[in-house]
Design a protein around this motif. Structure first.
Motif, PDB file in Angstrom:
ATOM      1  N   THR A  20       0.849  -1.187   0.000  1.00 24.78           N
ATOM      2  CA  THR A  20       0.000   0.000   0.000  1.00 24.78           C
ATOM      3  C   THR A  20       0.885   1.237   0.000  1.00 24.78           C
ATOM      4  N   PRO A  21       0.373   2.398  -0.460  1.00 26.84           N
ATOM      5  CA  PRO A  21       1.188   3.618  -0.425  1.00 26.84           C
ATOM      6  C   PRO A  21       1.735   3.927   0.962  1.00 26.84           C
ATOM      7  N   PHE A  37      10.430   0.837  -7.624  1.00 24.49           N
ATOM      8  CA  PHE A  37       9.318   1.021  -8.551  1.00 24.49           C
ATOM      9  C   PHE A  37       7.996   1.197  -7.800  1.00 24.49           C
ATOM     10  N   ASP A  38       7.882   0.600  -6.600  1.00 28.62           N
ATOM     11  CA  ASP A  38       6.686   0.781  -5.781  1.00 28.62           C
ATOM     12  C   ASP A  38       6.464   2.255  -5.433  1.00 28.62           C
ATOM     13  N   ARG A  39       7.546   3.027  -5.297  1.00 29.99           N
ATOM     14  CA  ARG A  39       7.396   4.445  -4.959  1.00 29.99           C
ATOM     15  C   ARG A  39       6.675   5.202  -6.072  1.00 29.99           C
ATOM     16  N   ALA A  40       7.009   4.873  -7.314  1.00 28.22           N
ATOM     17  CA  ALA A  40       6.321   5.510  -8.437  1.00 28.22           C
ATOM     18  C   ALA A  40       4.843   5.144  -8.422  1.00 28.22           C
ATOM     19  N   GLU A  46      -1.774   7.716  -5.058  1.00 24.78           N
ATOM     20  CA  GLU A  46      -2.179   8.717  -4.066  1.00 24.78           C
ATOM     21  C   GLU A  46      -1.224   9.902  -4.139  1.00 24.78           C
ATOM     22  N   PRO A  47      -1.473  10.863  -5.041  1.00 24.83           N
ATOM     23  CA  PRO A  47      -0.553  11.997  -5.187  1.00 24.83           C
ATOM     24  C   PRO A  47      -0.723  13.087  -4.122  1.00 24.83           C
ATOM     25  N   ASP A 163       5.199   2.016 -19.768  1.00 21.26           N
ATOM     26  CA  ASP A 163       3.781   1.882 -19.408  1.00 21.26           C
ATOM     27  C   ASP A 163       3.626   1.523 -17.937  1.00 21.26           C
ATOM     28  N   PHE A 164       4.375   2.196 -17.110  1.00 23.92           N
ATOM     29  CA  PHE A 164       4.337   2.011 -15.668  1.00 23.92           C
ATOM     30  C   PHE A 164       4.582   3.358 -15.014  1.00 23.92           C
ATOM     31  N   PRO A 165       3.862   3.729 -13.957  1.00 20.02           N
ATOM     32  CA  PRO A 165       2.837   2.967 -13.247  1.00 20.02           C
ATOM     33  C   PRO A 165       1.492   2.844 -13.981  1.00 20.02           C
TER      34      PRO A 165
END
Length: 310
Positions: A20-21, A37-40, A46-47, A163-165
């Protein structure tokens, strides 16, 4: 040269369930590409929850935000527009291009750089030596670097994901490597592990980059110089460089095609009988994976092809 196993697997699509974020931001220091990559993914999902660092006068030039996590740990998020097309920037940001030794001829912040080992397209172990550039010295001082960033070569794991995130975005991770343990780490001072999210918007590319900070006060972040003019000058210098000329001459040579099979019927796949005959035949009874199949296919049609297993 270090093998990919010491630094984790190639930056492919196979991965454990995403965190989760909240878990991403409050977790310990990252030691793998997937954690980075999870951070992106966490930011795009959730920006909200980022505080501006000083007044935002021109968000297209350079604007910074901070997310405090503990009394000593925070995340810095910076945004700017890069005056390049998406296709042009994607070609440039491949590790095989971005860390080409020719970069040192026009990039005043770099004394030397090169690819040490290519694990897969868009995933490499590279070496870079920063130059004693005034801007780099300011960054090092404000971010608490104990030594000059130009003092020595350092290792970076450079990994790219398209093509991520989300579709239409692409993500770049430049992860510092601890040279004693040969493991991914967060870095320090101006030599920080960086996560970048890029998205094309007309004739520019929106760039968002995220860095984990340790014991860096907010007042120091407010004094970080804007990168807007530097990026504009950097792009202009690149377009006049030998590296740009080589890229244009080799357009298509340094590019890759990603092939995936989503569903196969039972039985071995088909291959052409030969280049002259318009007929197909089943592969031999041996079991083999997708890379070997593509290699056999290319051999049947007389094409020299290098296939990566990632």
């Amino acid at each position: 040269l270090v093998g990919a196993g010491a630094l984790g697997p190639p930056a492919g699509p196979d991965r454990a369930p995403a965190r989760t974020p909240q878990e991403v931001w409050t977790g310990p220091e990252a030691t793998s590409l997937e954690e980075l990559f999870d951070r992106a993914a966490a930011y795009v999902e959730e920006p909200e929850g980022w505080e501006p660092v000083g007044p935002v006068t021109d968000p297209t030039a350079h604007s910074s935000f901070i997310k405090p996590v503990t009394s000593t740990v925070s995340f810095l998020l910076s945004k700017m527009d890069v005056p390049m097309s998406g296709a042009e920037l994607q070609r440039l940001m491949n590790p095989e291009v971005y860390y080409d030794p020719l970069r040192a001829e026009f990039d005043t912040t770099v004394e030397d750089c090169r690819v040490l080992e290519l694990f897969a397209p868009g995933d490499a172990l590279v070496s870079i030596r920063k130059a004693a550039h005034p801007m780099m010295m300011v960054f090092s001082s404000l971010l608490g670097a104990p030594t000059c960033p130009a003092a020595e070569d350092r290792l970076v794991r450079a990994a790219r994901r398209r093509d991520f995130p989300r579709p239409g975005m692409w993500c770049y991770v430049d992860a510092c490597v601890n040279q004693e343990r040969m493991t991914i780490c967060e870095g320090e001072g101006a030599a920080q592990t960086t996560v970048m999210i890029l998205e094309e918007a007309g004739d520019v590319v929106h760039c968002t980059y995220i860095v984990r900070l340790h014991r860096v006060p907010t007042w120091a972040l407010e004094k970080i110089p804007s990168l807007g003019h530097f990026i504009t000058d950097w792009v202009a210098a690149f377009r006049q460089s030998r590296l740009c000329a080589v890229l244009e001459a080799e357009q298509g040579v340094r590019e890759y095609i990603v092939v995936a099979i989503r569903k196969c019927e039972r039985g071995p796949p088909l291959v052409p009988v030969s280049l002259e005959e318009d007929t197909w035949a089943l592969c031999d009874g041996e079991r083999f994976g997708m890379p070997l199949y593509l290699q056999k296919f290319a051999e049947r049609v007389g094409v020299e092809l290098e296939v990566y297993d990632s």
